[in-house]
Design an enzyme around this catalytic site. Structure first.
Site, PDB file in Angstrom:
ATOM      1  N   HIS A 181      30.010  41.033  38.256  1.00 31.17           N
ATOM      2  CA  HIS A 181      30.157  41.463  37.029  1.00 31.17           C
ATOM      3  C   HIS A 181      29.121  42.560  36.854  1.00 31.17           C
ATOM      4  O   HIS A 181      27.674  41.871  36.849  1.00 31.17           O
ATOM      5  CB  HIS A 181      30.776  40.614  36.402  1.00 31.17           C
ATOM      6  CG  HIS A 181      31.561  40.862  35.180  1.00 31.17           C
ATOM      7  ND1 HIS A 181      31.024  40.829  34.241  1.00 31.17           N
ATOM      8  CD2 HIS A 181      31.986  41.953  35.127  1.00 31.17           C
ATOM      9  CE1 HIS A 181      31.223  41.974  33.160  1.00 31.17           C
ATOM     10  NE2 HIS A 181      32.031  42.411  33.478  1.00 31.17           N
ATOM     11  N   HIS A 203      28.885  50.884  30.423  1.00 30.97           N
ATOM     12  CA  HIS A 203      29.125  49.747  30.172  1.00 30.97           C
ATOM     13  C   HIS A 203      29.813  49.841  28.352  1.00 30.97           C
ATOM     14  O   HIS A 203      31.522  50.040  28.246  1.00 30.97           O
ATOM     15  CB  HIS A 203      28.845  47.908  30.429  1.00 30.97           C
ATOM     16  CG  HIS A 203      30.362  47.592  29.787  1.00 30.97           C
ATOM     17  ND1 HIS A 203      30.600  46.899  28.493  1.00 30.97           N
ATOM     18  CD2 HIS A 203      31.186  46.568  30.150  1.00 30.97           C
ATOM     19  CE1 HIS A 203      31.268  46.072  28.013  1.00 30.97           C
ATOM     20  NE2 HIS A 203      31.919  46.077  29.038  1.00 30.97           N
TER      21      HIS A 203
HETATM   22  O1  G3P Z   1      36.777  44.895  35.143  1.00 36.53           O
HETATM   23  C1  G3P Z   1      36.419  43.549  35.110  1.00 36.53           C
HETATM   24  C2  G3P Z   1      35.751  43.046  34.052  1.00 36.53           C
HETATM   25  O2  G3P Z   1      34.556  43.973  33.988  1.00 36.53           O
HETATM   26  C3  G3P Z   1      35.908  44.607  32.713  1.00 36.53           C
HETATM   27  O3  G3P Z   1      35.635  43.771  31.373  1.00 36.53           O
HETATM   28  O4  G3P Z   1      34.251  44.544  29.572  1.00 36.53           O
HETATM   29  O5  G3P Z   1      33.243  43.736  31.157  1.00 36.53           O
HETATM   30  O6  G3P Z   1      34.205  45.401  31.389  1.00 36.53           O
HETATM   31  P1  G3P Z   1      33.872  44.138  31.149  1.00 36.53           P
HETATM   32 MG    MG Z   2      33.551  46.417  33.871  1.00 38.45          MG
END
Ligand code: G3P
Ligand code: MG
Length: 255
Positions: free
Chosen positions: A13, A55
């Site tokens: 992630h 992000h």
């Molecule tokens: O794409 C999955 C996840 O990354 C979505 O949440 O806020 O971490 O971009 P965020």
């Molecule tokens: Mg994301």
């Protein structure tokens, strides 16, 4: 229909956000070293229309600078330190361009889930410029091993629809914090191969329903290997994790 896409059980992630500064090239390298085969990262548009890997809509948390990504030119964004906030040993890491991130995952042999963040009033530019950046990076790698798979995702249906029209060959994923009531019809309309939802929004029944619709199902964000095991048991295909190494160890049965 999901012919070209095959999602792995674990996706790093924002690179490997628990192990290296999120959404940096160092994070992509770290994810690869930790054994991840895919990573996810987020994309926003700079003031002058450059897609960058970031992000938050604002710069404060990861660079300490004031202002917003969308009102800051690329040259300024590229000059910011996006690593020191995480750990001084990452000082000097920058906010990568999307092109640099795609070139990096290609070099590392990582599959990439590129999450296009909603861009009010600029969705068309975000999609067009991101597709151009991806095409440039892929062209630059011609003659080398085939590029690893890409999956474009977004919470924005406007963005997904634009990707469908402009690059129908690229697999798409619908991101939702809560499983939307119309997930099935939206996935069909947007030609999505996958649904990415937040961990608390899933139940075993919901997983069965989504899987029986023929979609890949990915869940975010899970860092506890025991919890990940429960999602895999339910039939979830893929889990986004800040600590891909912990989940991969659990997957191998040694966590
Ligand atoms: O794409 C999955 C996840 O990354 C979505 O949440 O806020 O971490 O971009 P965020
Ligand atoms: Mg994301």
């Amino acid at each position: 229909m999901r012919p070209l896409l095959r999602l792995p059980p674990v996706i790093g992630h924002r690179g490997a956000a628990g192990r290296a500064p999120e959404n940096t090239l160092a994070g992509l390298h770290r994810a690869a070293r930790l054994g991840a085969s895919w990573v996810e990262f987020d994309v926003r548009l700079s003031a002058d229309g450059a897609p960058v890997v970031m992000h938050d809509p604002t710069l404060k948390r990861t660079t300490g600078a004031p202002g917003r990504v969308s009102t800051t030119p690329m040259e300024t964004l590229a000059s910011l330190d996006a690593g020191a906030w995480f750990d001084p040993c990452f000082a000097g890491e920058t906010i990568p361009s999307l092109e640099a991130a795609i070139a990096c995952v290609r070099d590392l042999g990582l599959g990439a889930n590129v999450e296009l963040k909603p861009a009010p009033g600029r969705a068309a530019a975000l999609v067009e410029n991101s597709l151009r950046a991806i095409a440039r990076a892929v062209r630059a790698g011609r003659g080398r091993p085939p590029p690893p798979p890409l999956l474009l995702s977004s919470t924005s249906r406007t963005i997904l629809d634009a990707v469908r029209r402009l690059a129908p060959e690229l697999p798409r994923g619908l991101v939702a914090h809560h499983v939307p009531r119309d997930w099935r019809s939206a996935a069909v309309r947007l030609g999505c191969a996958s649904l990415h939802v937040s961990a608390p929004s899933l139940t075993p029944a919901r997983v069965r329903e989504i899987k029986s619709a023929g979609l890949w199902l990915a869940v975010f964000t899970v860092n506890d290997p025991r919890r990940a095991g429960i999602f895999w048991e339910w039939g979830v295909d893929s889990i986004f994790s800040d600590f891909p190494d912990l989940l991969l160890a659990a997957r191998r049965g040694c966590g």
